[in-house]
Design a protein around this motif. Structure first.
Motif, PDB file in Angstrom:
ATOM      1  N   SER A 935       7.171  17.153  -6.286  1.00 44.46           N
ATOM      2  CA  SER A 935       7.227  18.415  -7.025  1.00 44.46           C
ATOM      3  C   SER A 935       7.614  18.175  -8.473  1.00 44.46           C
ATOM      4  O   SER A 935       7.167  18.899  -9.369  1.00 44.46           O
ATOM      5  CB  SER A 935       8.246  19.349  -6.367  1.00 44.46           C
ATOM      6  OG  SER A 935       9.542  18.751  -6.339  1.00 44.46           O
ATOM      7  N   ASP A 936       8.407  17.129  -8.721  1.00 44.64           N
ATOM      8  CA  ASP A 936       8.800  16.844 -10.098  1.00 44.64           C
ATOM      9  C   ASP A 936       7.638  16.299 -10.918  1.00 44.64           C
ATOM     10  O   ASP A 936       7.681  16.333 -12.154  1.00 44.64           O
ATOM     11  CB  ASP A 936       9.957  15.844 -10.119  1.00 44.64           C
ATOM     12  CG  ASP A 936      11.236  16.425  -9.520  1.00 44.64           C
ATOM     13  OD1 ASP A 936      11.336  17.664  -9.479  1.00 44.64           O
ATOM     14  OD2 ASP A 936      12.108  15.651  -9.096  1.00 44.64           O
ATOM     15  N   ASP A 937       6.614  15.750 -10.242  1.00 46.88           N
ATOM     16  CA  ASP A 937       5.463  15.230 -10.966  1.00 46.88           C
ATOM     17  C   ASP A 937       4.567  16.339 -11.490  1.00 46.88           C
ATOM     18  O   ASP A 937       3.784  16.113 -12.415  1.00 46.88           O
ATOM     19  CB  ASP A 937       4.631  14.319 -10.052  1.00 46.88           C
ATOM     20  CG  ASP A 937       5.365  13.037  -9.715  1.00 46.88           C
ATOM     21  OD1 ASP A 937       6.170  12.599 -10.555  1.00 46.88           O
ATOM     22  OD2 ASP A 937       5.147  12.494  -8.621  1.00 46.88           O
ATOM     23  N   LEU A 938       4.625  17.520 -10.893  1.00 48.01           N
ATOM     24  CA  LEU A 938       3.738  18.616 -11.267  1.00 48.01           C
ATOM     25  C   LEU A 938       4.495  19.651 -12.080  1.00 48.01           C
ATOM     26  O   LEU A 938       5.631  20.006 -11.750  1.00 48.01           O
ATOM     27  CB  LEU A 938       3.155  19.273 -10.016  1.00 48.01           C
ATOM     28  CG  LEU A 938       2.410  18.348  -9.046  1.00 48.01           C
ATOM     29  CD1 LEU A 938       1.920  19.153  -7.853  1.00 48.01           C
ATOM     30  CD2 LEU A 938       1.260  17.647  -9.727  1.00 48.01           C
ATOM     31  N   PRO A 939       3.891  20.156 -13.141  1.00 50.52           N
ATOM     32  CA  PRO A 939       4.549  21.222 -13.906  1.00 50.52           C
ATOM     33  C   PRO A 939       4.526  22.530 -13.138  1.00 50.52           C
ATOM     34  O   PRO A 939       3.846  22.674 -12.116  1.00 50.52           O
ATOM     35  CB  PRO A 939       3.701  21.300 -15.176  1.00 50.52           C
ATOM     36  CG  PRO A 939       2.352  20.820 -14.743  1.00 50.52           C
ATOM     37  CD  PRO A 939       2.591  19.785 -13.688  1.00 50.52           C
ATOM     38  N   GLU A 940       5.262  23.502 -13.639  1.00 51.76           N
ATOM     39  CA  GLU A 940       5.239  24.822 -13.023  1.00 51.76           C
ATOM     40  C   GLU A 940       3.857  25.427 -13.170  1.00 51.76           C
ATOM     41  O   GLU A 940       3.177  25.243 -14.174  1.00 51.76           O
ATOM     42  CB  GLU A 940       6.272  25.729 -13.691  1.00 51.76           C
ATOM     43  CG  GLU A 940       7.710  25.290 -13.439  1.00 51.76           C
ATOM     44  CD  GLU A 940       8.703  26.180 -14.168  1.00 51.76           C
ATOM     45  OE1 GLU A 940       8.352  26.645 -15.269  1.00 51.76           O
ATOM     46  OE2 GLU A 940       9.791  26.410 -13.643  1.00 51.76           O
ATOM     47  N   ARG A 941       3.422  26.127 -12.159  1.00 52.93           N
ATOM     48  CA  ARG A 941       2.104  26.738 -12.226  1.00 52.93           C
ATOM     49  C   ARG A 941       2.209  28.238 -11.975  1.00 52.93           C
ATOM     50  O   ARG A 941       3.207  28.737 -11.451  1.00 52.93           O
ATOM     51  CB  ARG A 941       1.146  26.096 -11.219  1.00 52.93           C
ATOM     52  CG  ARG A 941       1.482  26.329  -9.767  1.00 52.93           C
ATOM     53  CD  ARG A 941       0.353  25.781  -8.884  1.00 52.93           C
ATOM     54  NE  ARG A 941       0.666  25.887  -7.472  1.00 52.93           N
ATOM     55  CZ  ARG A 941       0.470  26.975  -6.755  1.00 52.93           C
ATOM     56  NH1 ARG A 941      -0.008  28.067  -7.335  1.00 52.93           N
ATOM     57  NH2 ARG A 941       0.777  27.013  -5.468  1.00 52.93           N
ATOM     58  N   TYR A 942       1.149  28.935 -12.331  1.00 53.68           N
ATOM     59  CA  TYR A 942       1.123  30.381 -12.190  1.00 53.68           C
ATOM     60  C   TYR A 942       0.726  30.770 -10.774  1.00 53.68           C
ATOM     61  O   TYR A 942      -0.139  30.158 -10.162  1.00 53.68           O
ATOM     62  CB  TYR A 942       0.133  30.991 -13.183  1.00 53.68           C
ATOM     63  CG  TYR A 942       0.518  30.782 -14.613  1.00 53.68           C
ATOM     64  CD1 TYR A 942       1.572  31.479 -15.173  1.00 53.68           C
ATOM     65  CD2 TYR A 942      -0.161  29.856 -15.397  1.00 53.68           C
ATOM     66  CE1 TYR A 942       1.936  31.266 -16.482  1.00 53.68           C
ATOM     67  CE2 TYR A 942       0.191  29.645 -16.716  1.00 53.68           C
ATOM     68  CZ  TYR A 942       1.242  30.359 -17.259  1.00 53.68           C
ATOM     69  OH  TYR A 942       1.600  30.151 -18.556  1.00 53.68           O
ATOM     70  N   ALA A 943       1.374  31.796 -10.270  1.00 58.87           N
ATOM     71  CA  ALA A 943       1.029  32.297  -8.939  1.00 58.87           C
ATOM     72  C   ALA A 943      -0.238  33.130  -9.039  1.00 58.87           C
ATOM     73  O   ALA A 943      -0.460  33.861 -10.008  1.00 58.87           O
ATOM     74  CB  ALA A 943       2.162  33.141  -8.383  1.00 58.87           C
ATOM     75  N   THR A 944      -1.085  32.991  -8.053  1.00 62.38           N
ATOM     76  CA  THR A 944      -2.310  33.775  -8.025  1.00 62.38           C
ATOM     77  C   THR A 944      -2.153  34.944  -7.062  1.00 62.38           C
ATOM     78  O   THR A 944      -1.153  35.056  -6.346  1.00 62.38           O
ATOM     79  CB  THR A 944      -3.499  32.907  -7.591  1.00 62.38           C
ATOM     80  OG1 THR A 944      -3.226  32.372  -6.298  1.00 62.38           O
ATOM     81  CG2 THR A 944      -3.711  31.777  -8.568  1.00 62.38           C
TER      82      THR A 944
END
Length: 950
Positions: A935-944
């Motif tokens: 999870s630390d490898d991926l940035p925050e993303r927008y919820a759809t």
């Protein structure tokens, strides 16, 4: 540019195992007839020598980096007849991937094999946010031979600079910038389509859009790169140029941040037309951002914006023809097929959507389907089409490239390529039980304290696993460039780290301190060479360091140890260049395409006795050198061969360095006299490794595995294939090994057993015995030919769908009264589907002769057919006919598992005892490092819409 703040963030699901299982111990026991292991935590019996101890490690860090840009050298290849195959045979199609950490990866599609050939490491505070290939028109030599257009690669990184990359030397070639803001988009001017127009690369330009609303022109004439002029300036600097694409040779279309799309004439910088999208109806933002824009072959314009809409614009009137609401969030990227029959879009909602024209309604499009192939934003995509391949490659924040079928969309599976590098950034010092990993400019050294056998005998093993590893050192290499390669000696006292600009050598000393055993690091002076290295290797006896400069130059230096007051210090001799064999490469190939890029050396290996060095390049050429003392002949071969080996064949390679003594003992490296007999491989090698045990004649087995799954074993001093390799051709290799789509990454030896691993597979091949071939018998009962067949329906992504596809399914009907007998119903596509297995060869633009070389053709076939008298029947290993030693019991010839994934690398460490067991195999203990996305490898993303946090 900031995205709307009203949208909420969620974090992707953490796929890492619990902390207690980050370091586990497993025993794998291959057995005849078993293809998948049953891991055991219990120690095996003392009389069983067929096990391998695995430290399953996930504590070794390797951060993933987002994909910001993808680009193919060619968007399509022309379909040619069988008589004109030679015109496209040597076309070098490559895929470039740019990442947020500044890395640039070069991939070879290889008819769907997808081999990562080269990684150009990034640098501090740099990123690659746009990639553009510029390919010159083809030329013709005086003798009629075709010179394919030269391909040049350019990149931007949200700075004011454009960079051109030198793929032959694996480094940046030129930089250019001007008096303007940060460059956000870049496009290359296409060749003129007018007849009689002299469209050369000198008349083509690079056009860039900037953050302050400027449209600027860069010249690439005569191989140069420089700022030429500013074409257009917006009245206010609030407008940002976000995306760009050429509609024709002189008209460029730009997507802006103020709800507009503008068309400009680059000859005079005039604004031809401004198209308006209006306002965002959702109310989240006043202006609509046009994140992506593409042009169809007929001139129509396709745009994707921050409202999640894909818009079609008439290319003649510059008016909106259609608007499709296909995404719930921003559309970030677009691509179109070469013939303009398909549009593909990707967005922030993780969707990848495909559109096709509506039959009977000119200019109208409809969305066929969409799927979520990515775990995060889809930020970039590019398409490539040929007669055999039709794919779209997309990438985003989840760092995994995804290959989608384009022409056969809905009928074939997609394929996710690994985010981990092909050459593992992992090494070990087996004698010291050290594991070395590196990324960016940091090197970490881990110590596995206790052998696996001791841990498994301990009743509190599960409690002590976390205490068995220790981070003993973190080394930050000074400079802006990131580490390209590193190596450590077997005893863990010498560490080498190379960047594209420098080579660093460190001495590691363990000493007792107040807090137990401590590691002291001292720098060893390296005679400067002025350049860095792409590959580096330390010999097993720690007396030699070899590296590759400028992609293809092999250098070597002697390591001299000096004792002083009970301490050992190391010094390096001035480096010497090892001359490679001069290859007869046609001039038209060197002048066109990617030039001598395929002479980049990617594989390097020392023999276990440190008296032989071997390298291999992307073209498939292998070079070997041997270490000889004063007056010592090469394997009993007479003097004239030695003199010829020590001398260079060309003026560019000739120097006195190869003939001079490199050590006080008078030792020197000479070219292997029989090295010329080693054939050119049919594909780039992915594994090059010497076996750990020598043959009876003093030679070694050199294992080579290519990107097309060809497995060959050479005896370098004899310049010949080994007896095992002559008998065990490609068709006799295990079916799962041939069918595994992932590339092989490395090998670990256990006697004559080769443990071969890929990103999601682990194979054991016993090279001391013949593999049992599965007889390939056709319906007629006769054995099929040796030529490898391909399924002509695969477009280069995943395999063909058999169920749940969008194509017509298999239909069966009951013919018996009671329904006990069924027959297949003949369908329209059944005849086409059966062509691949009918024995009729397909006629495509990829030569069947090239694939024959992969199995039993060309130089390899001649080597296999050589008389045994040439070798004298010498065989360095017993048990060559597959006969097992008396009392050894049943033993597997090959074995495999897919339970470890994704594998960053696997390296050996020495255990309690190195003595061979009753079965004749030495014990083997390895550290297998897995790196799933965290999870630390991926940035925050927008919820759809309809999504919630898990």
């Amino acid at each position: 540019m900031e995205r709307p703040a009203e949208k909420k963030f969620v974090r992707p699901r953490d796929v890492l195992l619990p902390e207690e299982t980050l370091h586990g111990i497993l025993y794998l026991r291959p057995a005849p007839g078993l293809s998948d292991p049953t891991p055991s935590l219990q120690p095996p019996r003392a009389d069983n020598a067929d096990t391998m101890d695995i430290h399953r490690c996930r504590f070794v860090r390797y951060p993933a980096s987002a994909i910001n840009a993808v680009a193919f050298t060619h968007s399509s290849l022309p379909s040619v007849s069988a008589q004109k195959k030679h015109l496209v045979k040597h076309l070098q199609v490559r895929l470039a991937i740019g990442r947020a950490n500044g890395d640039i990866e070069i991939w070879n599609p290889l008819q769907g094999a997808w081999h990562q050939e080269l990684v150009i490491p990034g640098a501090k505070d740099r990123s690659v946010d746009g990639l553009v290939w510029v390919t010159e028109p083809d030329g013709e030599m005086g003798d009629g031979k075709i010179i394919h257009g030269r391909s040049r690669l350019f990149s931007i990184g949200y700075t004011t600079t454009i960079t051109e990359w030198d793929l032959e030397n694996a480094r940046a070639k030129k930089h250019a910038s001007g008096q303007h803001g940060e460059i956000w988009c870049l496009a290359a001017q296409p060749p003129s389509s007018k007849r009689g127009a002299t469209s050369t690369v000198g008349s083509r330009k690079l056009v860039a859009g900037t953050v302050d609303g400027n449209l600027v022109l860069y010249s690439i004439e005569d191989g140069d790169l420089k700022f030429q002029k500013t074409l257009f300036r917006t009245p206010t600097r609030k407008t940002k140029f976000v995306s760009i694409a050429f509609q024709s040779h002189n008209v460029v279309v730009v997507g802006c941040s103020n709800s507009t799309i503008c068309a400009y004439d680059i000859r005079n910088g005039t604004l031809l037309r401004q198209m308006t999208l209006g306002t965002d109806l959702t109310g989240t933002s006043k202006n609509i951002i046009v994140w992506a824009v593409k042009c169809l072959p007929n001139g129509d314009i396709v745009s994707g914006d921050s409202t999640g809409q894909v818009c079609i614009w008439d290319g003649k009137t510059y008016t909106q023809a259609q608007r499709i609401q296909s995404h719930t969030q921003d559309v970030l990227c677009l691509t179109v097929s070469a013939d303009g029959s398909k549009i593909v879009s990707g967005g922030m909602d993780r969707r990848t959507a495909i559109y096709e024209p509506i039959a009977g309604q000119a200019g109208r499009w409809s969305k066929v389907f969409h799927r979520r192939y990515h775990q995060h934003d889809v930020k970039a995509m590019a398409a490539f089409e040929s007669k055999n391949m039709s794919v779209v490659v997309s990438g985003g924040s989840d760092s995994n490239p995804v290959v989608l079928p384009l022409r056969t969309a809905g009928k074939e599976y997609h394929r996710t390529l690994p985010h981990l590098p092909q050459i593992a950034p992992l090494q070990s010092a087996p004698k010291a039980r050290l594991i070395v990993s590196w990324w960016e400019n940091e090197v970490r050294i881990w110590h596995l304290l206790s052998p696996a056998q001791q841990l498994l005998e301990d009743p509190q093993a599960a409690m002590s696993l976390r205490k068995n590893r220790k981070l003993v050192a973190q080394i930050l290499v000074k400079g802006e460039s990131y580490i390209s390669s590193a190596a450590i000696s077997d005893d863990g006292t010498l560490l080498v780290a190379a960047t594209t600009t420098d080579i660093k050598v460190f001495q590691l000393d363990f000493s007792r301190g107040e807090h137990g055993e401590e590691l002291q690091i001292r720098k060893v002076e390296m005679p400067t060479t002025g350049v860095g290295a792409t590959r580096v290797q330390v010999s097993p006896d720690k007396q030699w360091i070899s590296w590759v400069e400028e992609g293809s130059r092999v250098m070597i230096a002697n390591v001299q140890a000096t004792e002083s007051e009970g301490e050992t210090s190391y010094t390096l001799s001035p480096p010497r260049r090892l001359a490679r064999i001069r290859r007869q490469i046609p001039r038209n190939l060197l002048l066109g395409g990617l030039g001598s890029y395929d002479r980049n050396i990617t594989q390097m290996a020392f023999s276990p006795d440190s008296k032989m060095l071997s390298v291999a390049d992307l073209a498939g050429y292998m070079d070997t050198w041997v270490l000889r003392g004063p007056g010592e002949s090469t394997n009993g071969v007479g003097g004239k061969h030695d003199d010829d080996a020590a001398a260079s064949e060309s003026s560019s390679d000739s120097s006195d360095e190869e003939e001079s003594d490199l050590t006080a003992a008078g030792e020197r490296w000479i070219r292997n006299p029989r090295g010329k007999l080693l054939p050119k491989l049919s594909a780039a090698p992915v594994v090059l490794s010497f076996s750990k045990t020598p043959r009876n004649d003093g030679d070694y087995d050199l294992l080579v595995i290519t990107a097309l799954k060809t497995l060959l074993v050479f005896n370098p001093l004899r310049g010949a294939l080994s007896e095992w390799s002559r008998r065990n051709t490609y068709q006799k290799l295990p079916g799962p090994f041939r069918d595994t789509r992932d590339q092989v990454k490395g090998v670990v030896w256990q006697g004559q057993r080769a443990w071969v691993y890929g990103v999601a597979s682990l194979f054991m091949l016993d090279l001391s015995r013949d593999l049992h071939p599965e007889q390939q018998v056709g319906q007629s009962g006769q054995k099929q030919g040796i030529k490898r067949k391909r399924d002509g329906h695969e477009a280069g992504a995943g395999g063909r769908m058999e169920k749940h596809s969008l194509a017509a399914q298999r239909v069966r009907t009951a013919v018996a009264p009671d329904g006990s007998k069924w027959e297949d119903v003949e369908m329209a596509d059944a005849a086409a589907g059966g062509a691949s297995s009918s024995g009729v060869e397909d006629d495509d633009d990829f030569d069947d002769e090239d694939l024959e070389e992969d199995t039993d053709g060309g130089e390899l076939q001649r080597l296999r057919n050589d008389d045994e008298d040439r070798d004298g029947g010498v065989n360095g290993h017993a048990d060559v006919n597959g006969a097992e030693k008396e009392g050894s019991g049943p033993r597997a010839r090959w074995w495999h598992t897919y339970q470890f994934r994704p594998i960053l690398g696997m390296v050996p460490v020495e255990g309690v005892s190195a003595e061979p067991g009753p079965g004749g195999l030495p014990p083997l203990e390895v550290a297998l490092v897995e790196r799933p996305l965290e999870s630390d490898d991926l940035p925050e993303r927008y919820a759809t819409e309809g999504e919630w946090e898990r």
